[in-house]
Design an enzyme around this catalytic site. Structure first.
Site, PDB file in Angstrom:
ATOM      1  N   ARG A 146      -0.431  11.004   9.709  1.00  0.00           N
ATOM      2  CA  ARG A 146      -1.168  11.260  10.178  1.00  0.00           C
ATOM      3  C   ARG A 146      -1.582  10.909  11.742  1.00  0.00           C
ATOM      4  O   ARG A 146      -1.447  10.055  12.289  1.00  0.00           O
ATOM      5  CB  ARG A 146      -3.149  10.592   9.368  1.00  0.00           C
ATOM      6  CG  ARG A 146      -4.262  11.242  10.637  1.00  0.00           C
ATOM      7  CD  ARG A 146      -4.810  11.772   9.974  1.00  0.00           C
ATOM      8  NE  ARG A 146      -6.239  12.222  10.743  1.00  0.00           N
ATOM      9  CZ  ARG A 146      -6.588  13.330  10.791  1.00  0.00           C
ATOM     10  NH1 ARG A 146      -6.171  13.928  10.927  1.00  0.00           N
ATOM     11  NH2 ARG A 146      -7.848  13.095  11.842  1.00  0.00           N
ATOM     12  N   GLU A 171     -15.709 -12.674 -14.557  1.00  0.00           N
ATOM     13  CA  GLU A 171     -14.525 -14.160 -14.699  1.00  0.00           C
ATOM     14  C   GLU A 171     -15.425 -15.328 -13.436  1.00  0.00           C
ATOM     15  O   GLU A 171     -14.565 -15.704 -13.483  1.00  0.00           O
ATOM     16  CB  GLU A 171     -13.836 -13.468 -14.879  1.00  0.00           C
ATOM     17  CG  GLU A 171     -13.626 -12.992 -16.437  1.00  0.00           C
ATOM     18  CD  GLU A 171     -12.206 -12.536 -16.276  1.00  0.00           C
ATOM     19  OE1 GLU A 171     -11.221 -13.969 -17.417  1.00  0.00           O
ATOM     20  OE2 GLU A 171     -11.747 -11.303 -17.079  1.00  0.00           O
TER      21      GLU A 171
END
Length: 384
Positions: A267, A365
């Site tokens: 870019r 978790e």
């Protein structure tokens, strides 16, 4: 070799899984994500590659590798897509591991071969609508009646629980006033209902459902381990799972770094690649530091487990790794999205999917708050 460096075999295996992820996952994952499609054929291919059987002994069709090898596989799949990574992590850590660790020979013989081969997948029913971090508040109940367990209750947010190849869910249930046990419930059991899939912010490819049990009846022999050991069992399962989730987070952070570096070189603004701008370059330099730190913490915890270090030491290292790596992964998605600018807000670029997928890592978790509590206790602080 230090305790935190991967062996040559680990790095060779990393290349195998990376090639698989780039070939079998990357070209399809954007469409799967848009369609909320659980790729059963991919799961079977993962089974054929041996990914579900990495830590399983050869007698059940596995390869008997160490836990670090599993973490490498999860990291590499998670680098391309988090949903695919969590499918493996949960399939092994929450599906296979409880049966492998606590099951009878008969239970292992009955269930493990298909799970290891990727012909089937299994879930672990712990979380409930009113029992998340406070898993000891389990309300699901199981009573013995005529040689069967009769189960009533509900579970929430259960991964791999409603696919076409889900063979069972191991659930925790109260089997007495002060007693929680784990019980294997095969798919299709009368009274066991898999609720419609959740509409989730991220992990669109991962399979997640609520479960309802209304007089679901299974044989008494489906008890997993000793009666009343369910609480102890799922704590052990979560300790291992936190290291694996940390590996998943490392994969996400690495994926963010990889695509951001590529974009920063491609870019151009004002005639130069945006990577030449100090603001972008320094952001990516900081991201590299966090990725490396997260990886070292993760594989330190995995090395401690593989070395058979005391459970207390592994638990502490797992909490440290899970806390740091998951928060680093969430931060990495913000950096990557910022590097991509307006394009980072567009679904055609992977950073948008990464951004959506990241947040659950700080929740599943064991939340970040739970990890901080565990770490503080490990430091000897009387935190409640």
């Amino acid at each position: 070799m230090t305790a935190f460096e991967l062996s040559g075999d680990h790095e060779t295996f990393r290349k195998v899984v990376r090639d698989f992820a780039e070939r079998e996952v990357a070209p399809h994952v954007a469409q799967w994500d848009r369609d909320h499609h659980f790729p059963v054929d991919l799961v079977r291919s993962m089974g054929e590659l041996g990914l579900f059987g990495l830590v399983v002994p050869e007698q059940y069709g596995g390869s008997g590798a160490d836990f670090t090898t599993l973490c490498v596989a999860i990291e590499e799949l998670g680098r391309v897509d988090q949903s695919v990574g969590i499918t493996l992590e949960a399939g092994v850590g929450l599906g296979i591991n409880p049966i492998l660790t606590f099951g009878t020979d008969e239970q292992k013989d009955a269930w493990l071969p298909d799970l290891v081969a990727g012909r089937a997948i299994a879930g672990f029913g712990l979380t409930e609508p009113e029992a998340g971090s406070d898993a000891g508040a389990t309300r699901t109940r199981a009573v013995l009646d005529g040689g069967d367990w009769v189960i009533d209750g509900a579970k929430a947010f259960i991964t791999n629980s409603g696919t076409d190849i889900t063979s069972l869910v191991t659930v925790t249930a109260r089997t007495g006033p002060d007693e929680i046990s784990a019980i294997i419930v095969p798919s299709g059991t009368p009274g066991f209902t898999v609720e419609p899939a959740y509409e989730k912010l991220g992990w669109h490819i991962s399979d997640t459902h609520g479960l309802t049990f209304d007089g679901a009846r299974v044989p008494e022999a489906n008890l997993l381990g000793r009666r009343g050991d369910g609480f102890k069992q799922f704590l052990a399962v979560l300790d291992d799972g936190r290291i694996a989730i940390s590996a998943l987070a490392v994969g996400l952070a690495q994926g963010c770094l990889d695509v951001s570096l590529r974009y920063a070189n491609e870019r151009h603004t004002f005639g130069k690649p945006i990577g030449s701008r100090q603001a972008v370059a320094f952001s990516l330099a900081d991201l590299e530091v966090s990725v490396e730190a997260a990886r070292l913490l993760t594989y330190k915890a995995a090395a401690l487990k593989d070395a058979g270090r005391p459970a207390k030491a592994v638990k502490h290292a797992a909490a440290v790794a899970k806390l740091y790596s998951t928060e680093a992964a969430v931060a990495a998605t913000r950096v990557a999205t910022q590097v991509f600018g307006g394009n980072g807000f567009m679904e055609e670029y992977p950073v948008a999917r990464f951004y959506r997928d990241a947040k659950i890592l700080e929740i599943g978790e064991g939340t970040s708050e739970v990890q901080r509590m565990l770490i503080a206790r490990g430091l000897g602080l009387p935190v409640s």
